[in-house]
Write a protein that holds these residues in place. Sequence first.
Motif, short mmCIF file in Angstrom:
data_model
loop_
_atom_site.label_atom_id
_atom_site.label_comp_id
_atom_site.label_asym_id
_atom_site.label_seq_id
_atom_site.Cartn_x
_atom_site.Cartn_y
_atom_site.Cartn_z
N VAL A 59 0.82 -1.21 0.00
CA VAL A 59 0.00 0.00 0.00
C VAL A 59 0.86 1.26 0.00
N ALA A 60 1.82 1.34 0.93
CA ALA A 60 2.64 2.55 1.03
C ALA A 60 3.42 2.83 -0.25
N PRO A 61 4.09 1.82 -0.87
CA PRO A 61 4.79 2.10 -2.13
C PRO A 61 3.84 2.57 -3.24
N LEU A 62 2.63 1.99 -3.30
CA LEU A 62 1.69 2.42 -4.33
C LEU A 62 1.26 3.86 -4.09
N LEU A 63 0.95 4.20 -2.84
CA LEU A 63 0.56 5.58 -2.54
C LEU A 63 1.71 6.55 -2.80
N LYS A 64 2.95 6.12 -2.52
CA LYS A 64 4.10 6.98 -2.80
C LYS A 64 4.20 7.26 -4.30
N THR A 65 3.86 6.26 -5.10
CA THR A 65 3.84 6.45 -6.56
C THR A 65 2.86 7.55 -6.94
N TYR A 66 1.78 7.66 -6.16
CA TYR A 66 0.77 8.68 -6.43
C TYR A 66 1.09 10.01 -5.74
N GLY A 67 2.21 10.06 -5.03
CA GLY A 67 2.57 11.28 -4.33
C GLY A 67 1.87 11.45 -3.00
N VAL A 68 1.31 10.36 -2.47
CA VAL A 68 0.60 10.40 -1.20
C VAL A 68 1.48 9.78 -0.13
N GLN A 69 1.93 10.59 0.83
CA GLN A 69 2.79 10.08 1.89
C GLN A 69 2.31 10.48 3.27
N ASP A 70 1.11 11.05 3.34
CA ASP A 70 0.54 11.41 4.64
C ASP A 70 0.42 10.16 5.50
N ALA A 71 1.00 10.22 6.70
CA ALA A 71 1.08 9.03 7.56
C ALA A 71 -0.29 8.50 7.94
N GLU A 72 -1.24 9.39 8.20
CA GLU A 72 -2.58 8.95 8.59
C GLU A 72 -3.28 8.22 7.45
N THR A 73 -3.13 8.76 6.24
CA THR A 73 -3.74 8.13 5.07
C THR A 73 -3.13 6.75 4.81
N VAL A 74 -1.81 6.68 4.85
CA VAL A 74 -1.12 5.41 4.60
C VAL A 74 -1.53 4.38 5.64
N SER A 75 -1.55 4.78 6.90
CA SER A 75 -1.90 3.84 7.97
C SER A 75 -3.33 3.34 7.82
N ALA A 76 -4.26 4.25 7.47
CA ALA A 76 -5.66 3.85 7.33
C ALA A 76 -5.84 2.84 6.21
N LEU A 77 -5.17 3.07 5.08
CA LEU A 77 -5.33 2.16 3.94
C LEU A 77 -4.58 0.85 4.16
N GLU A 78 -3.45 0.89 4.85
CA GLU A 78 -2.77 -0.35 5.21
C GLU A 78 -3.65 -1.20 6.13
N GLY A 79 -4.32 -0.54 7.07
CA GLY A 79 -5.20 -1.27 7.96
C GLY A 79 -6.36 -1.89 7.22
N LEU A 80 -6.89 -1.16 6.25
CA LEU A 80 -8.01 -1.70 5.46
C LEU A 80 -7.56 -2.89 4.63
N ALA A 81 -6.35 -2.81 4.07
CA ALA A 81 -5.81 -3.94 3.30
C ALA A 81 -5.61 -5.15 4.19
N LYS A 82 -5.15 -4.91 5.40
CA LYS A 82 -4.93 -6.01 6.34
C LYS A 82 -6.24 -6.67 6.74
N ASP A 83 -7.27 -5.83 6.93
CA ASP A 83 -8.57 -6.34 7.39
C ASP A 83 -9.41 -6.94 6.27
N ALA A 84 -9.00 -6.74 5.01
CA ALA A 84 -9.83 -7.18 3.89
C ALA A 84 -10.10 -8.68 3.92
N ARG A 85 -9.15 -9.45 4.42
CA ARG A 85 -9.32 -10.90 4.49
C ARG A 85 -9.70 -11.37 5.89
N LYS A 86 -9.76 -10.44 6.83
CA LYS A 86 -10.02 -10.83 8.21
C LYS A 86 -11.46 -11.30 8.37
N LYS A 87 -11.63 -12.38 9.10
CA LYS A 87 -12.96 -12.90 9.37
C LYS A 87 -13.45 -12.33 10.69
N GLY A 88 -14.69 -11.86 10.68
CA GLY A 88 -15.27 -11.32 11.90
C GLY A 88 -16.06 -12.37 12.66
#
Length: 289
Positions: A59-88
């Motif tokens: 996620v972070a390398p892809l966002l860096k490619t887009y010029g997005v390096q805001d820590a809050e944004t990166v962390s939020a999207l990394e968390g979403l990627a991590k949770d995408a396969r998580k079973k509730g």
Amino acid sequence: MPNARPLPTVRRRRLGEALRRYRREAGMSLDTAAAAMGWIGPKLSRIETANGYIKPNEVAPLLKTYGVQDAETVSALEGLAKDARKKGWWQTYSGVVAPAYADYISLESDAEAIRAYAPLVLPGLLQTAAYARETIAANATRRSPDEIAALAEVRLARQAVLTRPGNPLQLWAVIHEAVLHQRFPARPTVMRDQLRRLLDTAELPNVTLQIMPLASTPHPGGAGSFTLASFPGPMPEVVTLENLIGATYVEGVDEVRVFSDAFERIVAAALPVDDTQALIGELEERSRE
């Protein structure tokens, strides 16, 4: 046997939509962005359309490619990627919980705030067990008694978000007064207990409850019920619309804004919080006569 294509979930849709938005803001095509990541084939397209996964560490390398390096944004999207396969916890009830409902529960679980307008039935987060069983039985006409009981358990389990440690869900619900006059002839105590439950829940600091009076002025709630879910960080809101056969989601920023503006007008037309509690208390007292 080839791997089955993953079914899109609301978490993957939210992630894919966010990544698509940042790519477009960067003025990059799918091919250009994929090449910058060293990816072959339509991997990025599958990610953006929620038909494929992205690893959290990508996620972070892809966002860096887009010029997005805001820590809050990166962390939020990394968390979403991590949770995408998580079973509730709701996966335990996969036999009765439809995919669209599972999507909604995951939204509710991820959300930091929910705003809801309920003109016909009380929001699930506010229901007693008896009220849940009665209303599920009335709507789920093709469900067996065991399935109805299981769905009621799910509805009650969802309420844990209101008291979760550290970050309880912020709930703001506007309920039409007509809902409070509903009766259950076979079980006359259901509504009395439900009214008491509303009063008790309204005492929570993270819960705001308003009643839309029968004599209200015209407002956008006449178009029907809806729920707005808000999330931490930069993630956009999602609107849920429910009907007898499931739920649909409104995820476009402009479309969601329509519902957000409508909710503000609904709040303005509803009774203030103190008057709401007084009305519920009065109805609860009458129910004991």
